[in-house]
Design a protein around this motif. Structure first.
Motif, PDB file in Angstrom:
ATOM      1  N   VAL A 148      -0.946   7.719  -7.723  1.00 61.74           N
ATOM      2  CA  VAL A 148      -0.568   7.064  -8.977  1.00 61.74           C
ATOM      3  C   VAL A 148       0.714   6.256  -8.829  1.00 61.74           C
ATOM      4  CG1 VAL A 148      -1.733   8.808 -10.373  1.00 61.74           C
ATOM      5  CG2 VAL A 148       0.691   9.110  -9.825  1.00 61.74           C
ATOM      6  N   GLN A 149       1.231   6.130  -7.619  1.00 57.95           N
ATOM      7  CA  GLN A 149       2.450   5.379  -7.359  1.00 57.95           C
ATOM      8  C   GLN A 149       2.117   3.879  -7.324  1.00 57.95           C
ATOM      9  OE1 GLN A 149       5.492   3.536  -6.791  1.00 57.95           O
ATOM     10  NE2 GLN A 149       5.972   5.732  -6.825  1.00 57.95           N
ATOM     11  N   PRO A 150       2.735   3.066  -8.199  1.00 52.73           N
ATOM     12  CA  PRO A 150       2.407   1.640  -8.256  1.00 52.73           C
ATOM     13  C   PRO A 150       2.528   0.906  -6.927  1.00 52.73           C
ATOM     14  CG  PRO A 150       3.657   2.265 -10.189  1.00 52.73           C
ATOM     15  CD  PRO A 150       3.643   3.464  -9.291  1.00 52.73           C
ATOM     16  N   ARG A 156      -2.751  -0.620  -1.314  1.00 50.10           N
ATOM     17  CA  ARG A 156      -4.203  -0.407  -1.199  1.00 50.10           C
ATOM     18  C   ARG A 156      -4.962  -1.682  -1.572  1.00 50.10           C
ATOM     19  NH1 ARG A 156      -8.065   4.043  -1.916  1.00 50.10           N
ATOM     20  NH2 ARG A 156      -9.759   3.445  -3.307  1.00 50.10           N
ATOM     21  N   GLN A 157      -4.536  -2.330  -2.653  1.00 48.52           N
ATOM     22  CA  GLN A 157      -5.246  -3.530  -3.093  1.00 48.52           C
ATOM     23  C   GLN A 157      -5.040  -4.698  -2.131  1.00 48.52           C
ATOM     24  OE1 GLN A 157      -7.369  -3.667  -5.881  1.00 48.52           O
ATOM     25  NE2 GLN A 157      -7.966  -5.479  -4.715  1.00 48.52           N
ATOM     26  N   PHE A 163      -5.251  -9.248   2.736  1.00 50.92           N
ATOM     27  CA  PHE A 163      -4.027 -10.039   2.733  1.00 50.92           C
ATOM     28  C   PHE A 163      -3.304  -9.984   4.075  1.00 50.92           C
ATOM     29  CE2 PHE A 163       0.454 -10.843   1.829  1.00 50.92           C
ATOM     30  CZ  PHE A 163       0.381 -11.976   1.034  1.00 50.92           C
ATOM     31  N   ILE A 164      -3.369  -8.849   4.777  1.00 50.74           N
ATOM     32  CA  ILE A 164      -2.690  -8.754   6.075  1.00 50.74           C
ATOM     33  C   ILE A 164      -3.691  -8.804   7.227  1.00 50.74           C
ATOM     34  CG2 ILE A 164      -0.688  -7.531   5.147  1.00 50.74           C
ATOM     35  CD1 ILE A 164      -1.869  -4.932   6.330  1.00 50.74           C
ATOM     36  N   SER A 212      -2.132   7.303   4.075  1.00 53.79           N
ATOM     37  CA  SER A 212      -2.833   6.378   4.978  1.00 53.79           C
ATOM     38  C   SER A 212      -4.307   6.299   4.611  1.00 53.79           C
ATOM     39  CB  SER A 212      -2.682   6.827   6.427  1.00 53.79           C
ATOM     40  OG  SER A 212      -1.334   6.780   6.847  1.00 53.79           O
ATOM     41  N   ARG A 213      -4.923   7.442   4.368  1.00 49.04           N
ATOM     42  CA  ARG A 213      -6.329   7.452   3.948  1.00 49.04           C
ATOM     43  C   ARG A 213      -6.520   6.665   2.666  1.00 49.04           C
ATOM     44  NH1 ARG A 213      -8.078  13.097   2.642  1.00 49.04           N
ATOM     45  NH2 ARG A 213     -10.050  12.016   2.270  1.00 49.04           N
ATOM     46  N   PHE A 214      -5.597   6.841   1.727  1.00 49.98           N
ATOM     47  CA  PHE A 214      -5.729   6.202   0.423  1.00 49.98           C
ATOM     48  C   PHE A 214      -5.617   4.681   0.531  1.00 49.98           C
ATOM     49  CE2 PHE A 214      -3.798   4.809  -3.654  1.00 49.98           C
ATOM     50  CZ  PHE A 214      -4.836   5.154  -4.502  1.00 49.98           C
ATOM     51  N   VAL A 215      -4.604   4.185   1.243  1.00 46.46           N
ATOM     52  CA  VAL A 215      -4.422   2.734   1.304  1.00 46.46           C
ATOM     53  C   VAL A 215      -5.472   2.066   2.186  1.00 46.46           C
ATOM     54  CG1 VAL A 215      -1.969   2.889   0.773  1.00 46.46           C
ATOM     55  CG2 VAL A 215      -2.698   2.784   3.174  1.00 46.46           C
ATOM     56  N   LEU A 216      -5.951   2.771   3.207  1.00 44.43           N
ATOM     57  CA  LEU A 216      -6.991   2.212   4.078  1.00 44.43           C
ATOM     58  C   LEU A 216      -8.385   2.377   3.501  1.00 44.43           C
ATOM     59  CD1 LEU A 216      -5.789   3.576   7.558  1.00 44.43           C
ATOM     60  CD2 LEU A 216      -5.413   1.286   6.615  1.00 44.43           C
ATOM     61  N   ASP A 217      -8.531   3.349   2.594  1.00 41.64           N
ATOM     62  CA  ASP A 217      -9.840   3.725   2.059  1.00 41.64           C
ATOM     63  C   ASP A 217     -10.775   4.130   3.195  1.00 41.64           C
ATOM     64  OD1 ASP A 217     -11.667   4.270   0.063  1.00 41.64           O
ATOM     65  OD2 ASP A 217     -12.455   2.220  -0.024  1.00 41.64           O
TER      66      ASP A 217
END
Length: 355
Positions: A148-150, A156-157, A163-164, A212-217
């Motif tokens: 829930v951290q902006p 993640r988005q 983008f990278i 890492s799992r969350f941002v990479l999905d």
């Protein structure tokens, strides 16, 4: 693009919002995290309320109850598992030491209560699997506050949008001086019977693994690792310091470090083929600073610190009240637990461990 609208996408809750209702909580385990973060969350939001607290003694529970008008019941652990006052709450927050999560999740599930459990799920994967199975008929969430951290949601988005470019490398670190927080050598985080196989990976390294799992999905496919302990307070655990590599699909490698006896520091860097994202003070208590680089252009954004655990309880409560599935559920937590176990196995054997 209106930048104000773009940033609002990450700072405004985007999950289902209830029209009415309140989730009444029993707080199991009255350590400092519960007292400073979990209970205050239920004071902050109209949709949450603490009605019951559970601790080792009636006296300790009652002292906490006396500080909050909403708390009607002060129970011992045995009274809780016996079902006393079970009509007074709808959900249970489990904030006990890791190896004590299972019995209270089992009891809560038996009473038909939804559960928000601290991470990691338990002290090892075998017990975590029993925990998830026990809670199969209720909603089980794991308190992943970084979800829930902006700033993390923005990472993640940006990664999902390419983008990278293609992600190549991830660097994650979390370290703190545990003995400055609690100078007791006999504390539970240094006791394998309560914490699990170690201390730095279970308590801190889990942030690098899960975020890492969350941002990479993506979920990890293998790990390798090394650990070291030298300070006398860490005699019973192997990982005063830990370094480990988490392998993800498509050759993405996450290099992670964690220590319970080093300078307070945390960061998460994601390096792609066309740019990078660097989140500084990623996991501790300071303001989040996200540096986004693409080619020769760099933009740095400071995010106001939010009360992440409080937002997590709101997030959990909103999913309960809207009867919607919660990401970061028990099955999600099992992936982290297996990865943590594998890090210790790899460090002991000196060999790569597939997941």
């Amino acid at each position: 693009m209106d930048l104000r609208e773009y940033f609002d996408e990450f700072t405004t809750p985007d999950w289902p919002q209830p029209d009415e209702g309140t989730v009444r909580f029993a707080m199991v385990g009255l350590g400092w995290w519960t007292l400073d973060h979990a209970i205050p969350a239920t004071n902050d939001y109209d949709t949450l309320e603490t009605t019951t607290v559970v601790s080792s003694t009636t006296e300790k529970a009652q002292r906490v109850a006396d500080q909050h008008d909403s708390i009607e019941h002060a129970l011992t652990y045995d009274e809780f598992t016996d079902g006393e006052a079970s009509d007074a709450y709808d959900a249970v927050y489990v904030g006990t030491p890791n190896a004590l999560h299972l019995p209270y999740v089992e009891a809560a599930a038996e009473f038909g209560k939804d559960i928000l459990c601290e991470k990691p799920l338990e002290s090892n994967a075998e017990r975590a699997e029993k925990l998830v199975e026990a809670a199969s008929d209720v909603t089980l969430g794991v308190e992943y506050r970084m979800h829930v951290q902006p700033a993390v949601r923005m990472m993640r988005q940006l990664i999902a949008d390419g983008f990278i470019g293609d992600v190549a490398l991830v660097h994650g670190n979390m370290s703190q001086r545990l003995l400055e927080i609690n100078d007791d050598y006999d504390q539970w985080r240094l006791n394998p019977d309560l914490a699990g196989a170690g201390t730095s990976v279970t308590d801190l390294g889990v942030y690098s693994i899960n975020t890492s799992r969350f941002v990479l999905d993506e979920d990890p496919v293998a790990v390798s690792g090394a650990t070291w302990s030298g300070h006398e307070a860490f005699d019973e655990v192997p990982d005063e310091r830990a370094s480990f590599t988490v392998e993800f699909p498509d050759g993405v490698l996450a290099s992670c470090t964690a220590s319970q006896n080093a300078q307070f520091a945390s960061s998460l860097r994601v390096v792609g083929t066309e740019g990078e994202l660097l989140l500084e003070d990623a996991f501790l208590a300071g303001e989040r600073v996200l540096t986004v680089t693409r080619g020769d252009t760099t933009v740095t954004t400071e995010f106001d610190q939010i009360h992440e655990t409080r937002r997590s309880l709101e997030y959990f409560g909103d999913h309960i009240l809207t009867d919607t599935p919660i990401p970061g559920d028990g099955e999600h937590g099992l992936v982290d637990q297996r990865a943590i176990d594998a890090v210790y196995e790899a460090a002991e054997s000196g060999e790569r461990v597939e997941l």
